[in-house]
Design a protein around this motif. Sequence first.
Motif, PDB file in Angstrom:
ATOM      1  N   VAL A  56      29.389   2.353  28.804  1.00 34.95           N
ATOM      2  CA  VAL A  56      30.190   3.569  28.722  1.00 34.95           C
ATOM      3  C   VAL A  56      29.441   4.546  27.821  1.00 34.95           C
ATOM      4  N   VAL A  57      29.009   5.653  28.398  1.00 37.22           N
ATOM      5  CA  VAL A  57      28.240   6.644  27.644  1.00 37.22           C
ATOM      6  C   VAL A  57      29.107   7.870  27.393  1.00 37.22           C
ATOM      7  N   MET A  58      29.075   8.362  26.156  1.00 39.55           N
ATOM      8  CA  MET A  58      29.780   9.586  25.807  1.00 39.55           C
ATOM      9  C   MET A  58      28.759  10.714  25.739  1.00 39.55           C
ATOM     10  N   ILE A  59      29.009  11.767  26.494  1.00 42.79           N
ATOM     11  CA  ILE A  59      28.052  12.866  26.628  1.00 42.79           C
ATOM     12  C   ILE A  59      28.680  14.156  26.125  1.00 42.79           C
ATOM     13  N   THR A 116      16.133   4.991  27.886  1.00 40.13           N
ATOM     14  CA  THR A 116      16.535   4.958  26.488  1.00 40.13           C
ATOM     15  C   THR A 116      17.480   6.133  26.234  1.00 40.13           C
ATOM     16  N   ILE A 117      18.136   6.136  25.085  1.00 44.91           N
ATOM     17  CA  ILE A 117      19.051   7.232  24.761  1.00 44.91           C
ATOM     18  C   ILE A 117      18.304   8.563  24.746  1.00 44.91           C
ATOM     19  N   GLU A 121      18.882  11.849  27.226  1.00 47.04           N
ATOM     20  CA  GLU A 121      19.191  13.196  26.726  1.00 47.04           C
ATOM     21  C   GLU A 121      18.237  14.225  27.312  1.00 47.04           C
ATOM     22  N   PHE A 122      16.939  13.929  27.303  1.00 46.37           N
ATOM     23  CA  PHE A 122      15.954  14.863  27.876  1.00 46.37           C
ATOM     24  C   PHE A 122      16.185  15.055  29.371  1.00 46.37           C
ATOM     25  N   PHE A 123      16.497  13.954  30.054  1.00 47.39           N
ATOM     26  CA  PHE A 123      16.722  14.009  31.494  1.00 47.39           C
ATOM     27  C   PHE A 123      17.903  14.918  31.825  1.00 47.39           C
ATOM     28  N   LEU A 124      19.008  14.766  31.099  1.00 45.93           N
ATOM     29  CA  LEU A 124      20.197  15.569  31.368  1.00 45.93           C
ATOM     30  C   LEU A 124      20.003  17.024  30.944  1.00 45.93           C
ATOM     31  N   GLU A 125      19.266  17.243  29.881  1.00 47.27           N
ATOM     32  CA  GLU A 125      18.978  18.627  29.472  1.00 47.27           C
ATOM     33  C   GLU A 125      18.189  19.348  30.556  1.00 47.27           C
ATOM     34  N   ASP A 126      17.253  18.631  31.161  1.00 44.12           N
ATOM     35  CA  ASP A 126      16.471  19.215  32.248  1.00 44.12           C
ATOM     36  C   ASP A 126      17.359  19.519  33.460  1.00 44.12           C
ATOM     37  N   VAL A 139      23.899  11.893  23.662  1.00 43.84           N
ATOM     38  CA  VAL A 139      24.379  10.738  24.434  1.00 43.84           C
ATOM     39  C   VAL A 139      24.590   9.566  23.481  1.00 43.84           C
ATOM     40  N   GLU A 140      25.733   8.907  23.609  1.00 41.73           N
ATOM     41  CA  GLU A 140      26.022   7.707  22.829  1.00 41.73           C
ATOM     42  C   GLU A 140      26.597   6.637  23.746  1.00 41.73           C
ATOM     43  N   VAL A 141      26.274   5.385  23.457  1.00 42.26           N
ATOM     44  CA  VAL A 141      26.846   4.253  24.193  1.00 42.26           C
ATOM     45  C   VAL A 141      27.915   3.627  23.313  1.00 42.26           C
ATOM     46  N   SER A 142      29.133   3.490  23.851  1.00 46.04           N
ATOM     47  CA  SER A 142      30.269   3.124  22.991  1.00 46.04           C
ATOM     48  C   SER A 142      30.816   1.722  23.196  1.00 46.04           C
TER      49      SER A 142
END
Length: 264
Positions: A56-59, A116-117, A121-126, A139-142
């Motif tokens: 579960v990732v919090m974005i 990796t985290i 983050e870089f992937f989603l920013e792009d 991005v955090e994994v909870s």
Amino acid sequence: MRFIKLSFLIALFGFTLTSCKFFQPNLMLRAPYDYKYDEFARDTIDPEYRVGVDDVVMIEIYTNDGFLMLENVARAGELQNRNVGRNVGQGRSYRVEFDGTINLPIIGRVSILGMTIRECEFFLEDKYAEFYINPFITVEVSNRKVIIFPGEPGQAQTVNLGAEQFTLLEILAQVGGIPNDGKAYKIKLIRGDVQNPQIYLFDLSKIEQLPYGNVVMESGDILYIERRIRPIQEVMSELQPIVTVTTFVLSLFTTYTIWRNVVN
């Protein structure tokens, strides 16, 4: 004499039950003496956590390189000083599905499996750069957890990993280390699908085995510290009810014998 023999047979039968099926019934995950454990390859340890299925990732998404996030943090500090209070920067949580994808607003389904985290983050920013000016994403994994059985009855715990990387030694420190009845030379790590898991055995009683203490825990790992057997204490504990009953019956027999002699 016949009664004494019967009492002895009862005690012997109780000892037999105690030393077989009923001896330490709370012990889990036993393995045969000649069980072959999997070999752990220390050189394959990845120092960074990688996103897996069911994580579960919090974005959180911000524009202008996170300017609004900093503004919200500053504003929250002012509100806190006024005893008002405010939640800042709350994101949304998404579960990584069986195919490694998550379904995000605007961009739809994207695969983040194995990233990796930082890579995520870089992937989603792009991806979001097409719709926002200089997006800043965290991005955090909870839901990453490790289950540990430290070797004492009733002391099992679930340790939340979050987005941190915990080693074997750090997890043991979280639960207070090896208990008095735990075997430092028999620490089992069960990893992967429970239908066909990898099972490793670590011996942290020797200083030369210390590098294994840096094994990075993965979500879903099970740590089991085998409990030391105390034969005399365990046998006496199991036999106590039988001894109590036998003593009571002997007392009744002795009382009956004395009463009969007095009557006669």
